[in-house]
Design an enzyme around this catalytic site. Structure first.
Site, PDB file in Angstrom:
ATOM      1  N   GLN A 109      12.429  13.015  -0.145  1.00  0.00           N
ATOM      2  CA  GLN A 109      12.847  14.058  -1.075  1.00  0.00           C
ATOM      3  C   GLN A 109      14.256  13.807  -1.590  1.00  0.00           C
ATOM      4  O   GLN A 109      15.128  13.318  -0.876  1.00  0.00           O
ATOM      5  CB  GLN A 109      12.782  15.429  -0.395  1.00  0.00           C
ATOM      6  CG  GLN A 109      13.034  16.586  -1.360  1.00  0.00           C
ATOM      7  CD  GLN A 109      12.762  17.926  -0.718  1.00  0.00           C
ATOM      8  OE1 GLN A 109      12.339  17.996   0.425  1.00  0.00           O
ATOM      9  NE2 GLN A 109      13.005  19.002  -1.452  1.00  0.00           N
TER      10      GLN A 109
ATOM     11  N   LYS B 123     -17.275  22.592   9.461  1.00  0.00           N
ATOM     12  CA  LYS B 123     -18.155  22.378   8.311  1.00  0.00           C
ATOM     13  C   LYS B 123     -17.365  21.808   7.128  1.00  0.00           C
ATOM     14  O   LYS B 123     -17.861  20.953   6.397  1.00  0.00           O
ATOM     15  CB  LYS B 123     -18.844  23.690   7.925  1.00  0.00           C
ATOM     16  CG  LYS B 123     -19.851  23.553   6.806  1.00  0.00           C
ATOM     17  CD  LYS B 123     -20.749  24.781   6.676  1.00  0.00           C
ATOM     18  CE  LYS B 123     -21.935  24.696   7.601  1.00  0.00           C
ATOM     19  NZ  LYS B 123     -22.971  25.724   7.310  1.00  0.00           N
TER      20      LYS B 123
ATOM     21  N   GLY C 148       0.827  -1.211   0.000  1.00  0.00           N
ATOM     22  CA  GLY C 148       0.000   0.000   0.000  1.00  0.00           C
ATOM     23  C   GLY C 148       0.860   1.257   0.000  1.00  0.00           C
ATOM     24  O   GLY C 148       1.985   1.266   0.498  1.00  0.00           O
TER      25      GLY C 148
ATOM     26  N   GLU D 122       4.787  13.859  18.278  1.00  0.00           N
ATOM     27  CA  GLU D 122       3.474  14.412  18.599  1.00  0.00           C
ATOM     28  C   GLU D 122       3.585  15.599  19.551  1.00  0.00           C
ATOM     29  O   GLU D 122       4.535  15.708  20.338  1.00  0.00           O
ATOM     30  CB  GLU D 122       2.586  13.337  19.246  1.00  0.00           C
ATOM     31  CG  GLU D 122       2.238  12.182  18.336  1.00  0.00           C
ATOM     32  CD  GLU D 122       1.206  11.248  18.969  1.00  0.00           C
ATOM     33  OE1 GLU D 122       0.653  11.593  20.026  1.00  0.00           O
ATOM     34  OE2 GLU D 122       0.955  10.178  18.390  1.00  0.00           O
TER      35      GLU D 122
ATOM     36  N   HIS E 223       6.974  21.547   8.369  1.00  0.00           N
ATOM     37  CA  HIS E 223       6.302  20.318   7.952  1.00  0.00           C
ATOM     38  C   HIS E 223       4.843  20.595   7.626  1.00  0.00           C
ATOM     39  O   HIS E 223       4.232  21.516   8.168  1.00  0.00           O
ATOM     40  CB  HIS E 223       6.365  19.268   9.058  1.00  0.00           C
ATOM     41  CG  HIS E 223       7.585  18.406   8.982  1.00  0.00           C
ATOM     42  ND1 HIS E 223       8.107  17.945   7.804  1.00  0.00           N
ATOM     43  CD2 HIS E 223       8.393  17.909   9.954  1.00  0.00           C
ATOM     44  CE1 HIS E 223       9.177  17.211   8.050  1.00  0.00           C
ATOM     45  NE2 HIS E 223       9.375  17.181   9.350  1.00  0.00           N
TER      46      HIS E 223
END
Length: 514
Positions: free
Chosen positions: A20, A151, A12, A213, A183
């Site tokens: 890069q 929305k 996948g 994170e 990033h």
């Protein structure tokens, strides 16, 4: 030649497949990385039914949205290599080549590899989805941006955010709260929870480049979660160590610099759980001496610009700012911008103005606003500026009614082709406004006695027995005749000019004159 057992896709398509190389196209790679998060959109751009094993023929194909239409780009699999290694984009998995081939196909669509140097993630978003993208400066976030984000997510839009860098030393540098500068992050959700019964707006962010994170408030296993209702905690899945994290909306606007929202066309959405924009698209041109009128500052020519009609009929459901009105996006995109830059030509400075149709014109099937309206009324809305960008996109809300959108270059007499797109929350009626042009032209009858005998002899000499004249033969005839003239100074007729002359008179479409 590069690899003994090449694979198109291994396990996948993943964000780690995009590393890069020597080309400065990180903007494109960030868009490709976001593309891997939506398998349906990815499958449209990167058709999955191709490989190096089954029916291999040395070619691969990809699909990109280019200035209003989807195009299929076919390439061979010869890739730039230096010292046995791929020179540009490559996969961390050495035998996988889908990302390198995708970059080559996009370079072909844009003109060459060099033309990919420098750009915006927004451009990649649009070319991979056919959507329309808008950018927000989070240092000047509009007051209802959170509701706009919520929305947009409900409409299946792609949302990206980033932290600006101030120098090359900032690239990939971490902030004190473990966010990476430079990033491209993805925004994947917006939810409201109750902290000790007080509502708090949260957003969920994904770092597509790894496990790093956010470590501030509302991060995984932070103390804030202890004060949240158990059913809300269970719904938000807040503690997985997967590069995805929650943070408060207020921290989001302070920590990140930019937000980009790419709203998708209805055909790009496969889920029935998301709402859909209504999408309208037109193509047009600015022609020198005809429709290249310039902006409103040029009163003598402004009214000659192309005009596009839109009838907004219904107000929004659940308006984000609490005020009734019809929300819509307008995007004006000039065509073939990367090819133009490759040839050293500057982009046009573009923008648009929106005028309300006066009462006396309402309900008419074909109107064209003239100086009596455009030079005596103010525009009810316009692009936030004129700029030499590929696209100018803005969000508007206007009362129900009939309007005309006038796209233009800033200066008059600047030629160019463009695509105008409108995304409306509710259905709208749109059409291109065409001016009716009537003219009575008396075509004189010409007999053979009116034609120069010398020209007639040359015509018979070069056309031969078939009486057909090619562009090359026409060039010889015209240059022979013009060489006899002492009153005309010219370098003669070029072959291209003769092709144009024939195309004007070629009723049989065979490239010949009779």
């Amino acid at each position: 030649e590069i690899c003994t057992n090449p694979q198109f896709i291994v396990g996948g398509a993943k964000r780690t497949d995009i590393c890069q190389g020597a080309l400065g196209d990180c903007w494109l790679l960030a868009a490709i990385a976001s593309l891997t998060l939506d398998k349906d959109i990815l499958a449209r751009v990167v058709p999955q039914d191709q490989s190096f094993q089954d029916n291999y023929a040395g070619i691969f194909h990809f699909q990109f949205w280019q200035y209003g239409e989807w195009v299929d780009v076919v390439i061979d699999d010869r890739l730039p290599v230096r010292d046995g290694e791929l020179l540009f984009v490559h996969s961390a998995e050495g035998s996988e080549f889908w990302s390198a081939l995708l970059e080559k196909a996009y370079a072909k669509a844009s003109g060459c590899y060099e033309s990919l140097t420098g750009g915006s993630t927004i451009e990649g978003f649009e070319d991979f989805t056919g959507g329309i993208a808008e950018a927000f400066d989070l240092t000047k976030a509009p007051p209802f941006l959170y509701k706009i984000m919520k929305k947009a997510l409900g409409h299946g839009s792609l949302l990206g955010c980033s932290i600006d860098i101030t120098s090359v030393y900032d690239t990939e540098a971490k902030t004190t709260m473990n966010l990476v500068k430079g990033h491209a992050y993805s925004v994947t959700a917006a939810e409201e929870v109750h902290l000790h019964e007080r509502p708090v707006q949260l957003v969920r962010i994904r770092n597509p480049w790894g496990q790093v994170e956010w470590s501030g408030a509302w991060s995984d296993n932070s103390s804030e979660w202890d004060g949240v209702r158990p059913e809300e905690k269970a719904k938000l899945d807040y503690s997985a160590d997967d590069g995805e994290f929650w943070m408060s909306y207020s921290d989001f606007t302070h920590q990140f610099s930019r937000l980009e929202i790419c709203s998708l066309t209805p055909d790009a959405l496969t889920s029935d759980e998301v709402g859909r924009w209504n999408h309208y698209q037109f193509e047009g041109t600015w022609r020198v001496g005809s429709t290249a009128g310039g902006c409103r500052n040029n009163t003598a020519t402004f009214c000659s610009n192309p005009q596009f009609f839109i009838h907004l009929k219904e107000v929004d459901d659940d308006p984000h700012d609490g005020e009734d009105g019809c929300s819509f996006l307008v995007g004006l995109m000039q065509k073939d911008t990367r090819r133009e830059k490759m040839f050293g030509r500057d982009l046009n400075t573009i923008g648009y103005a929106i005028y309300q149709v006066p009462d006396e014109y309402k309900g008419r099937s074909n109107i064209h606003l003239g100086p009596d309206v455009l030079l005596r009324q103010r525009a009810v809305a316009m692009s936030h500026t004129f700029a030499n960008l590929r696209e100018m996109c803005d969000r508007f809300k206007l009362p129900p009614g009939e309007y005309v959108i006038i796209p233009s270059t800033f200066e008059p007499h600047r030629k160019g082709s463009f695509v105008l797109r409108v995304f409306s929350e509710k259905q709208a009626a749109t059409r291109w406004v065409q001016r009716d042009i009537n003219a009575e032209v008396d075509e004189p009858e010409i007999s053979t006695t009116d034609v120069d005998p010398h020209f007639m002899r040359l015509n018979g000499q070069y056309s031969g027995g078939d009486s057909e004249i090619s562009a090359f033969e026409l060039q010889q005839i015209l240059n022979k005749v013009i060489s006899q003239r002492t009153d005309v100074k010219t370098d003669g007729f070029s072959l291209e000019t003769c092709h144009h002359i024939i195309s004007l008179l070629d009723v049989s479409f065979n490239g010949l004159l009779f």
